[in-house]
Design an enzyme around this catalytic site. Structure first.
Site, PDB file in Angstrom:
ATOM      1  N   ASP A 113       2.213  -1.635  -4.742  1.00 30.88           N
ATOM      2  CA  ASP A 113       0.693  -0.869  -4.760  1.00 30.88           C
ATOM      3  C   ASP A 113      -0.038  -1.595  -5.848  1.00 30.88           C
ATOM      4  O   ASP A 113       0.795  -2.430  -6.817  1.00 30.88           O
ATOM      5  CB  ASP A 113       0.868   0.607  -4.805  1.00 30.88           C
ATOM      6  N   GLY A 153      -0.114   5.276  -0.703  1.00 32.89           N
ATOM      7  CA  GLY A 153      -1.249   6.084  -0.295  1.00 32.89           C
ATOM      8  C   GLY A 153      -0.446   7.323   0.616  1.00 32.89           C
ATOM      9  O   GLY A 153       0.572   7.432   0.453  1.00 32.89           O
ATOM     10  N   GLN A 154      -1.489   8.008   1.307  1.00 41.06           N
ATOM     11  CA  GLN A 154      -0.875   9.165   2.007  1.00 41.06           C
ATOM     12  C   GLN A 154       0.440   9.051   2.888  1.00 41.06           C
ATOM     13  O   GLN A 154       1.410   9.581   2.528  1.00 41.06           O
ATOM     14  CB  GLN A 154      -1.904   9.709   2.654  1.00 41.06           C
ATOM     15  N   ILE A 195      -3.260  12.609   9.983  1.00 43.07           N
ATOM     16  CA  ILE A 195      -2.081  12.657   9.565  1.00 43.07           C
ATOM     17  C   ILE A 195      -2.050  14.059   8.602  1.00 43.07           C
ATOM     18  O   ILE A 195      -2.716  13.802   7.745  1.00 43.07           O
ATOM     19  CB  ILE A 195      -1.493  11.531   8.972  1.00 43.07           C
ATOM     20  N   GLY A 209       0.802  -1.265   0.035  1.00 44.36           N
ATOM     21  CA  GLY A 209      -0.061  -0.042   0.064  1.00 44.36           C
ATOM     22  C   GLY A 209       0.729   1.091  -0.018  1.00 44.36           C
ATOM     23  O   GLY A 209       0.569   2.310   0.793  1.00 44.36           O
ATOM     24  N   TYR A 262     -14.400   0.827   9.691  1.00 39.85           N
ATOM     25  CA  TYR A 262     -12.929   1.194   9.943  1.00 39.85           C
ATOM     26  C   TYR A 262     -12.565   0.699  11.432  1.00 39.85           C
ATOM     27  O   TYR A 262     -11.570   0.222  11.459  1.00 39.85           O
ATOM     28  CB  TYR A 262     -12.652   2.514   9.795  1.00 39.85           C
TER      29      TYR A 262
HETATM   30  C1  AKB Z   1      -9.449   8.785   9.009  1.00 38.71           C
HETATM   31  O1  AKB Z   1      -9.911  10.016   9.382  1.00 38.71           O
HETATM   32  O2  AKB Z   1     -10.313   7.719   8.644  1.00 38.71           O
HETATM   33  C2  AKB Z   1      -7.823   8.559   9.398  1.00 38.71           C
HETATM   34  C3  AKB Z   1      -7.828   8.133  10.476  1.00 38.71           C
HETATM   35  C4  AKB Z   1      -7.849   9.162  11.700  1.00 38.71           C
HETATM   36  O3  AKB Z   1      -7.664   6.826  10.935  1.00 38.71           O
HETATM   37  N1  AKB Z   1      -7.375   9.676   9.100  1.00 38.71           N
END
Ligand code: AKB
Length: 319
Positions: free
Chosen positions: A34, A11-12, A171, A8, A141
């Site tokens: 990736d 990604g950012q 971040i 990955g 998540y």
């Molecule tokens: C999100 O906002 O989903 C991420 C995190 C805080 O894990 N940047």
């Protein structure tokens, strides 16, 4: 860490972690993978390989081919995107982790996987959130992050895999834009400050969240993975933070440089309810004590650097 694989990598965080690690461990010793060819192209000063992290056989072949000893699993659908298709988020987030852990077990690798402030939920203490506390997240998540922390600890105690992790806050960076996160506004605000001198926040006033500037996040990855294992009481995962602010505070900081900057609001209900379920500010003393976590950037130092770097991109016509 001698031979490192980043899954990955486009990604950012991955897109800056690759050059950071190459600067420390050598360009040829950090393999970036990736799904996206364009993202790999940008990292092609060293080894790059196209990989779908859910393809365990190919993943395992790459680990063997490059004699990898450390895997950074940076694959994730973020919090707001995850709510659009929860089962896809579960499949990708947990599938990449499951492959990373099993391949690490079979090839004696260490594994770093980021967890998040998203691992906490509405009944977690919101202020000074402790390291060890209630974790009942209400997003897919967050469910993946808590499950991932437990699974990583299980692989450590059951199979001896050297798994380590931090709970990243939002971040903030100026290289690759985040996508689909709840904390993304804190990046967008700097871009719009430079482009339009105005920003419309999708999180409301008084929404306090933990944040961190990218250079500190990169240091955290290296510091934790290089830490003496004998000193680690925790593993998956450590609270770390550098600052906590709401949209008004970041706007006030930007106004010190652009006095006419305008902030207004158009709240996104999904993002707002996710943000409301997360800590206002975490306590990170275990990371400080166990492996020396000590961030360098606060809100004002980060703002100076963000405005300067984003302005350079604007002047070059890159944004
Ligand atoms: C999100 O906002 O989903 C991420 C995190 C805080 O894990 N940047």
């Amino acid at each position: 860490m001698k031979n490192i694989l980043i899954v990955g990598a486009g990604g950012q965080i991955g897109s800056e972690l690759v050059p950071h690690l190459r600067g420390i461990y050598g360009v040829n010793n950090v393999v970036a993978t990736d799904l996206d060819d364009n993202k790999l192209q940008a990292l092609s000063d060293g080894p790059v390989v196209k990989l779908d992290a859910l393809d365990g056989e190919r993943f395992s072949d790459i680990v063997k081919k490059y004699n990898i000893d450390t895997i950074f699993n940076m694959v994730a659908l973020l919090s707001a995107t995850g709510e659009k298709d929860p089962m896809l988020a579960w499949k990708i987030n947990m599938g990449a982790l499951e492959n990373s852990l099993n391949i690490a077990k079979d090839n004696k690798c260490a594994v770093f996987t980021p967890s998040s402030i998203g691992a906490f939920g509405p009944n977690t203490p919101h202020d000074n959130t402790p390291q060890d506390t209630i974790m009942h997240p209400t997003t897919i998540y967050g469910v993946c992050k808590v499950s991932g922390e437990l699974l990583s600890n299980y692989y450590h105690t059951r199979f001896g895999v050297d798994t380590r992790s931090v709970r990243f806050p939002g971040i903030i960076s100026n290289v690759t834009l985040p996508g689909g996160g709840t904390t993304d506004y804190a990046v967008e605000i700097y871009y719009d400050a430079i482009r339009y001198n105005k920003y419309t926040s999708n999180l409301g006033k008084d929404t306090f969240l933990d944040m961190m500037y990218m250079p500190d996040a990169l240091d955290a990855c290296v510091q934790l993975m290089e830490a003496d294992p004998a000193k680690l009481i925790h593993r998956n995962s450590f609270n770390i933070t550098a600052m906590s602010f709401d949209p008004e505070m970041i706007a006030a900081e930007i106004r010190k440089h652009n006095p006419d900057f305008i902030l207004d609001y158009n709240v996104d209900e999904v993002k707002q309810s996710i943000a409301n379920s997360w800590p206002n500010s975490m306590e990170d003393k275990c990371a400080r004590e166990e492996w020396g976590w000590n961030p360098k950037y606060d809100l004002s130092k980060m703002t100076v650097d963000m405005l300067e770097k984003v302005k350079i991109k604007f002047d070059k016509g890159l944004i």
